[in-house]
Scaffold this motif. Sequence first.
Motif, short mmCIF file in Angstrom:
data_model
loop_
_atom_site.label_atom_id
_atom_site.label_comp_id
_atom_site.label_asym_id
_atom_site.label_seq_id
_atom_site.Cartn_x
_atom_site.Cartn_y
_atom_site.Cartn_z
N ALA A 72 39.73 33.35 44.23
CA ALA A 72 39.37 34.73 43.89
C ALA A 72 39.85 35.68 44.98
N PRO A 73 41.18 35.76 45.20
CA PRO A 73 41.68 36.58 46.31
C PRO A 73 41.46 38.07 46.12
N HIS A 74 41.09 38.49 44.90
CA HIS A 74 40.82 39.91 44.67
C HIS A 74 39.45 40.32 45.18
N VAL A 149 29.38 36.24 40.99
CA VAL A 149 28.49 35.74 39.94
C VAL A 149 29.03 36.11 38.56
N VAL A 150 29.41 37.37 38.39
CA VAL A 150 29.91 37.83 37.09
C VAL A 150 31.17 37.07 36.69
N LEU A 151 32.07 36.83 37.65
CA LEU A 151 33.30 36.12 37.33
C LEU A 151 33.03 34.69 36.89
N ASN A 152 32.03 34.05 37.49
CA ASN A 152 31.66 32.71 37.04
C ASN A 152 31.09 32.75 35.62
N LEU A 380 39.33 31.94 39.44
CA LEU A 380 38.34 32.65 38.66
C LEU A 380 39.01 33.82 37.94
N PRO A 381 38.39 34.38 36.91
CA PRO A 381 39.02 35.48 36.17
C PRO A 381 39.51 36.60 37.10
N GLY A 382 40.79 36.94 36.94
CA GLY A 382 41.39 37.96 37.77
C GLY A 382 42.02 37.43 39.04
N GLY A 383 41.77 36.17 39.37
CA GLY A 383 42.28 35.61 40.62
C GLY A 383 43.61 34.90 40.51
N ASP A 384 44.20 34.90 39.31
CA ASP A 384 45.45 34.16 39.10
C ASP A 384 46.67 34.98 39.52
N THR A 418 43.90 40.50 38.30
CA THR A 418 44.86 40.53 37.18
C THR A 418 44.23 41.01 35.88
N ARG A 419 42.89 41.06 35.82
CA ARG A 419 42.23 41.62 34.64
C ARG A 419 42.40 43.15 34.57
#
Length: 506
Positions: A72-74, A149-152, A380-384, A418-419
């Motif tokens: 989750a680098p963001h 937490v939200v991303l999980n 995690l979402p957005g971390g790709d 990335t989201r």
Amino acid sequence: MVIGGGINGTGIARDAAGRGLSVLLCEKDDLASHTSSASTKLIHGGLRYLEYYEFGLVRKALQEREVLLKAAPHIIWPLRFVMPHDKAQRPEWMIRSGLFLYDHLAKREVLPGSETISFDRHPSGAPLKAAFKRGFVYSDGWVQDARLVVLNAMAAAEHGARIVTRTACVGARREDGRWICTLQHSDGQREQVAARAVVNAAGPWVESLLKDTLQLPSPKSIRLVKGSHIVVNKLFDHPYAYIFQNPDKRIIFAIPYENDFTLIGTTDVEYHGDPGAVAIDADEVDYLCRMSNRYFNSQIGPDDVLSTYSGVRPLLDDEASNASSVTRDYALELDADVAPMLSVFGGKITTYRKLAEEAVDRLAPLLGNGKPTWTAGVPLPGGDMPNADAAAFLAASQQRYPWLPAAVLQRYVKSYGTRLATLLGSASKLAELGAEILPGVYEAELSYLVDQEWAVTAEDILWRRSKLRLHLPADAGAILDGWLAQYRAGAGLRQPELLVAGTQPG
């Protein structure tokens, strides 16, 4: 079924759903409403735990630190910590030895190691009192804790889990080899769901859920320890954080916060009240100000405090003599009945993914699921982002969206990664993001938070999904709640449906 929408509950839901299990998670308030949004926001090994010989915990946390920085680098990024050497406290050789261990207990790929510095030649020396001549620098990570937490939860939902917020589990019983659980919405309506297994990840309420709601004995005890933080106008203008040793052998952090502020914390105070009503007290404010004033030239007092927050840490009770030395490790207690129950005691945000992995490893075979672990190395979402490089992604986004104000784009990238593309949709100019409801806050972002991230109230958005509350006018909450009411009415939004865990495809 997972009870509890903090970091451990959402982490377990993500892991289990990704292995093909059908998952329902219920949270009585908003995601990360309590402990998981009230941390010092560090992804760290826990340097001070070395003094208590918790080498296994520190090693595990250091290993996870590397995993999370890449996942989750963001919302997680490296941070260098400065420790001024106070000759009246721990000797220099001891600190060097501890930092050597900290550098080498686990493999480092992302973060640089520690070093000794002289404050007359280092930017971190300028804000400090002249008595401090030398110090040490080491690496750890910073995290937007509630967003983690939200991303999980998002990742769990994208693997088929149902996430139900503002819904409490008010009763559960074993019947015919499964759990029959009664869930109650915030409007008082009740639903029953059936599950083959239950995870009790209720944090500070883990014991009371067992004893009062499930009518079961608690195999472990937790010790509630209050940690409070204060926010003041920034006391220094460089990117380093500080870790201060204090005469009472405790440490506090002073951390650059939201560009314009300094975050100072935390306290460690035994707590015996309602975990949902925790708040800082005058003694804690005074303590944090005094500890800051021991080190910084800029002196602060209670009148300088702009904001505070407090949380209750549900620590595994190891009968330590004081709150600061209570272990930050965790225990997973499995009642392997025909309908299993797994309860989570203790833990820290840095090791949540490993905790979740171990929890599902224990439960999944009892449910006929033998799929392997999978979350290590999966963003995690957005971390790709390519090479987990947030700075490069920001630069590319500036080229792609030159019409977005720089400050808004930077905040979007550090919140959504990335989201960002999902949030912006097909917009090609600022006007296409909808009305500017608050300064720098457009309808496109607000609708994204409601539709994708379970945001319901202004507090959800201004404090947990972001820290915008620190930057906006005092009436921002009322304005935003008005917009949210109109949006729900216009969009016909419904509360998430309650589904029977164990019957939906994973």
